[in-house]
Design a protein around this motif. Structure first.
Motif, PDB file in Angstrom:
ATOM      1  N   VAL A 365       0.868  -1.190   0.000  1.00 47.03           N
ATOM      2  CA  VAL A 365       0.000   0.000   0.000  1.00 47.03           C
ATOM      3  C   VAL A 365       0.891   1.222   0.000  1.00 47.03           C
ATOM      4  O   VAL A 365       1.986   1.183   0.555  1.00 47.03           O
ATOM      5  CB  VAL A 365      -0.917   0.060   1.247  1.00 47.03           C
ATOM      6  CG1 VAL A 365      -2.123  -0.849   1.101  1.00 47.03           C
ATOM      7  CG2 VAL A 365      -0.131  -0.273   2.508  1.00 47.03           C
ATOM      8  N   PRO A 366       0.451   2.299  -0.627  1.00 46.68           N
ATOM      9  CA  PRO A 366       1.219   3.543  -0.494  1.00 46.68           C
ATOM     10  C   PRO A 366       1.069   4.065   0.942  1.00 46.68           C
ATOM     11  O   PRO A 366      -0.031   4.038   1.491  1.00 46.68           O
ATOM     12  CB  PRO A 366       0.571   4.488  -1.502  1.00 46.68           C
ATOM     13  CG  PRO A 366      -0.773   3.923  -1.782  1.00 46.68           C
ATOM     14  CD  PRO A 366      -0.750   2.475  -1.456  1.00 46.68           C
ATOM     15  N   VAL A 367       2.172   4.488   1.542  1.00 44.92           N
ATOM     16  CA  VAL A 367       2.135   4.888   2.959  1.00 44.92           C
ATOM     17  C   VAL A 367       2.741   6.268   3.133  1.00 44.92           C
ATOM     18  O   VAL A 367       3.784   6.569   2.566  1.00 44.92           O
ATOM     19  CB  VAL A 367       2.926   3.884   3.825  1.00 44.92           C
ATOM     20  CG1 VAL A 367       2.844   4.300   5.297  1.00 44.92           C
ATOM     21  CG2 VAL A 367       2.422   2.475   3.637  1.00 44.92           C
ATOM     22  N   LYS A 368       2.037   7.055   3.915  1.00 49.08           N
ATOM     23  CA  LYS A 368       2.619   8.329   4.349  1.00 49.08           C
ATOM     24  C   LYS A 368       2.780   8.283   5.853  1.00 49.08           C
ATOM     25  O   LYS A 368       1.898   7.795   6.560  1.00 49.08           O
ATOM     26  CB  LYS A 368       1.701   9.499   3.958  1.00 49.08           C
ATOM     27  CG  LYS A 368       1.815   9.858   2.495  1.00 49.08           C
ATOM     28  CD  LYS A 368       0.989  11.083   2.177  1.00 49.08           C
ATOM     29  CE  LYS A 368       1.142  11.419   0.699  1.00 49.08           C
ATOM     30  NZ  LYS A 368       0.250  12.509   0.288  1.00 49.08           N
ATOM     31  N   ALA A 369       3.908   8.789   6.333  1.00 47.25           N
ATOM     32  CA  ALA A 369       4.124   8.738   7.787  1.00 47.25           C
ATOM     33  C   ALA A 369       4.897   9.964   8.236  1.00 47.25           C
ATOM     34  O   ALA A 369       5.529  10.643   7.436  1.00 47.25           O
ATOM     35  CB  ALA A 369       4.901   7.474   8.149  1.00 47.25           C
TER      36      ALA A 369
END
Lengths: 485, 307
Positions: A365-369
């Motif tokens: 999954v594309p992840v932003k953190a």
């Protein structure tokens, strides 16, 4: 003023001391019941004796009153038998007896003082009107006063009333004797309790003194070894000593790892220097006979060693920086993790190709953190670099990105040589190398994983390694998505 | 000179105090108690009134008026109700005679005695009235057995049994103490106050045990140990039976046994109705008093030891 404050401080110290509290608690628990007991016993005796006396005198008065009702004493008070009876009763109870007729007039007083007077006291009136026995106590003069009606039960005719007073001297005397004895017992108990409380407060806390002495001796530099300072008297002291020993061994470990670290640093810094020394020495010894080509070659080697030295120092510096930086100094910003990882893959692909290792990137999954990009990318880069370096011919490295609700999960797996089980917990130690013999040919500083771990921990994340020797290693890094989690 | 205002102030305060004290005194004189039965006719209570006195006849009139009124204490009722208002009264020789109407006899006994007590106790407070006599329709009031009741004084009524039982009276007691040698007895006639709830015998012996400390005699010495306790004393058939506890055997003073024993016997024998004395210790008449005087003997008054 100073003595006052120091006295006050001493008092507070005394009050806060467990020893003093044990003393106080035992004292109170021992003495309060003794006091209560004395009070209840003496009071109980007095009430009981008083009630008995009232019952006895009332009963006796009622018998005499019934006798009076049957005779014609009210028309002729000179009846010797009855007067004798009254005198005897008066003597028996050490008090006075008054016979009152239905005109409220006293017709007989065994002390011959009040004859002929009219008595209009509330006791006599309510006794005559309500046919009730009345009693009252005179604490001050130590007398009971009983009023009973003189009533012909058969006809219901009210003849008058009989007032009897009885001395309660004997009861008061008995109470005094009883109270005196109780006080003696109380004093004996109090003294015993004080002794018991004092010795208990001393003996119960002796093991704690032992603990304090043991800790003090260690503080002063004496190291008797872990086993010799056991205090097994209580579970609590045992626990305290166990915790203390734990702390001690931990401190020892820290001490040892620091020594090891210093040794490692020295060794790592010395190795390039030694190479340079060898290279430069051989050039100097060769004198003028060295041709320009060889010079150049040697100088290149020296430059390489300088680079290596530089790299070690840089890594050390960045590690120290990571160590020192507190959470507040971590510049967390929301970043696209896949973008960051793709950038890293792009940078490292040449290195992989050079080593004949294929490098994959897989994104579930594309992840932003929220991350500090510089620090985290350094950490992941170290992992991928290691995976490439410690790989085998035609091996592979796979980087994946995944996320659950709370964490971003990055894994770096390889088909490399793997890590032996007994080393897996030490790989994050500074300068630790699994295979010391190959370190030189593979290169690296021995600081990479330490840097990685520090960077991950700064993000409040976790790192875990699983490995099968000869088959490969997987590093799993978990980073919280939001900084406030 | 600086203190002058303070001095003037203190003088004024003292003056004020004197004046107010004087006033208080004159007020006390005018305070009379009005006695009345409580609403349940179960006891007598009283309240204070301030009455400025005139002559005695006037005073009686005012007090009878006060007795007709409902007292301000809500617990009480007026002793003289409307149907028994006195038809006349007269005063002579400190004796008040009050004539009540025939309705007076209709009251039940309790109410009647309370009314009578209230009237007599209220009226006899005035200095000029010593006794009160009741008439009904001009005839003397009779008691239930038909005897005339006659004159009543304030002492005729007892409002509180306990107070009466424990009233204190002055009486003359004859006690026998010894001198410094302890070989003889000396007679002392003392005027002492005692609680009338205690028998004379008990009072005399307890005073004897207490020693001559309270007496104003200089050469009198105690005959008995002050720790002695009189357990009981009774009189029957002119014999006094005195029972002591064992501490009476202790002899802290150098007093002859005869002197100690006869101080008891002579003191008791000096009281009316006692000829012989039987001494017992802890209820027992066996053995001896201290050394050789046998307890089983009935002792009589001994004059030989008396100086």
């Amino acid at each position: 003023m100073r003595t006052l404050t120091s006295k006050l401080l001493q008092n507070i110290r005394l009050y806060k001391s467990l020893r003093f509290r044990i003393f106080l608690i035992v004292l109170l628990i021992g003495i309060i019941p003794a006091f209560v007991m004395r009070y209840i016993m003496v009071q109980g005796y007095e009430n009981r004796a008083m009630n008995q006396k009232v019952a006895e005198v009332t009963n006796q008065s009622a018998i005499v009153a019934a006798h009076l009702a049957r005779t014609d004493y009210f028309s002729d008070t000179s009846d010797i038998v009855i007067n004798d009876e009254l005198t005897q009763m008066s003597n028996l109870y050490d008090g006075r007896i008054l016979v009152i007729n239905d005109d409220f007039q006293i017709i007989k007083d065994t002390y011959n003082k009040s004859q002929g007077k009219y008595i209009v006291s509330s006791e006599v009136i309510s006794c005559m009107n309500g046919s009730r026995n009345m009693s009252s106590q005179d604490e001050e003069n130590r007398y009971l006063e009983i009023t009973v009606p003189i009533l012909d039960e058969a006809t219901g005719k009210m003849y008058g009333a009989l007032v009897a007073s009885a001395s309660t001297d004997s009861i008061h005397d008995n109470v005094e004797v009883l109270a005196r004895r109780a006080r003696v017992v109380e004093v004996v108990i109090a003294v015993l309790i004080i002794i018991i409380a004092y010795s208990l407060s001393l003996t119960l806390l002796k093991p704690f003194d032992k603990v304090i002495r043991a800790v003090d001796s260690v503080k002063e530099g004496f190291d008797p070894g872990v086993e010799s300072i056991e205090v097994p008297d209580y579970t609590e002291t045992k626990d305290i000593m166990d915790a203390f020993h734990h702390l001690m061994s931990r401190m020892k470990e820290v001490d040892e790892s620091r020594d090891e670290f210093v040794a490692n640093v020295s060794h790592e810094l010395k190795t390039p220097l030694a190479s340079m020394k060898v290279l430069s020495d051989s050039l100097i010894q060769s004198g003028d006979s060295v041709d320009a080509e060889t010079y150049r070659e040697f100088m290149l080697d020296i430059a390489e060693e300088v680079d290596r030295e530089n790299k070690v120092i840089n890594n050390l510096l960045s590690l120290v920086k990571l160590d020192r930086s507190k959470e507040a100094e971590v510049a967390l910003e929301t970043r696209d993790l896949s973008e960051m990882l793709q950038q890293l893959i792009k940078t490292l692909t040449p290195l992989a190709e050079e080593s004949g290792v294929s490098l994959f990137y897989e994104e579930k999954v594309p992840v932003k953190a929220d991350i500090d990009e510089t620090k985290l990318s350094l950490a992941i880069m170290n992992l991928i670099e290691n995976a490439i370096k410690y790989n085998k011919e035609n091996g592979w490295v796979r980087v994946t990105l995944d996320a659950d609700l709370q964490f971003a999960v990055i894994t770096v797996s390889d088909s490399g040589m793997g890590i032996p089980e007994d080393s897996i917990n030490k790989i994050y130690d500074r300068f630790y190398r699994v295979d010391k013999s190959h370190s030189r040919e593979i290169g690296g500083t021995g600081l990479g994983l330490a840097i990685t771990r520090n960077a991950v921990l700064l993000h409040r994340g976790a790192i875990k390694a699983t490995s099968i020797l000869g088959e490969g290693t997987t590093f799993t890094v978990k980073i919280p998505l939001r900084k406030d989690i | 000179m600086r203190n002058r205002p303070a001095m003037i102030l203190s003088c004024m305060i003292i003056l004020l105090l004197i004046v107010s004290c004087g006033r208080a005194d004159s007020e006390d004189k005018d305070i009379y108690k009005v006695f009345f039965p409580d609403a349940e006719y179960a006891s007598i209570i009283s309240e204070e009134r301030r009455i400025v006195s005139g002559n005695s006849a006037e005073m009686v009139g005012i007090l009878i008026e006060a007795l007709k009124q409902q007292p301000s204490d809500a617990r009480g009722v007026a002793p003289i109700s409307e149907d028994i208002i006195p038809t006349s009264y007269s005063i002579s020789d400190q004796r008040a005679v009050i004539d009540f109407p025939a309705a007076y006899l209709d009251m039940d006994r309790t109410k009647e005695i309370l009314v009578r007590a209230s009237v007599v106790e209220t009226l006899t407070q005035t200095e000029d009235i010593h006794s009160v006599s009741f008439l009904v329709d001009g005839n003397e009031l009779l008691d239930s057995s038909g005897m005339p009741i006659g004159d009543m004084t304030v002492d005729s009524f007892i409002n509180n049994t306990g107070v009466e039982l424990n009233s204190y009276e002055r009486t003359n007691v004859t006690l026998y103490f010894t001198d410094i040698n302890g070989k003889s007895l000396k007679r002392y006639d003392e005027d002492l106050v005692y609680n009338t709830n205690i028998s004379m015998e008990k009072f005399a012996l307890e005073t004897l045990i207490g020693g001559p400390i309270n007496l104003k005699e200089e050469n009198a010495f105690p005959t008995l140990s002050p720790d002695s306790k009189l357990l009981s004393v009774t009189v029957k058939d002119r014999i006094a039976y005195a029972n002591f506890d064992s501490s009476v055997r202790e002899e802290p003073y150098s007093v002859d046994e005869e002197v100690a024993l006869y101080s008891i016997v002579n003191t008791l024998a000096a009281l009316p109705g006692i000829d012989q004395v039987q001494i017992s210790i802890e209820g027992s008449t066996e053995g001896v008093f201290m050394d050789h005087m046998k307890l089983e003997v009935l002792y009589e008054r001994n004059d030989e030891l008396i100086q």
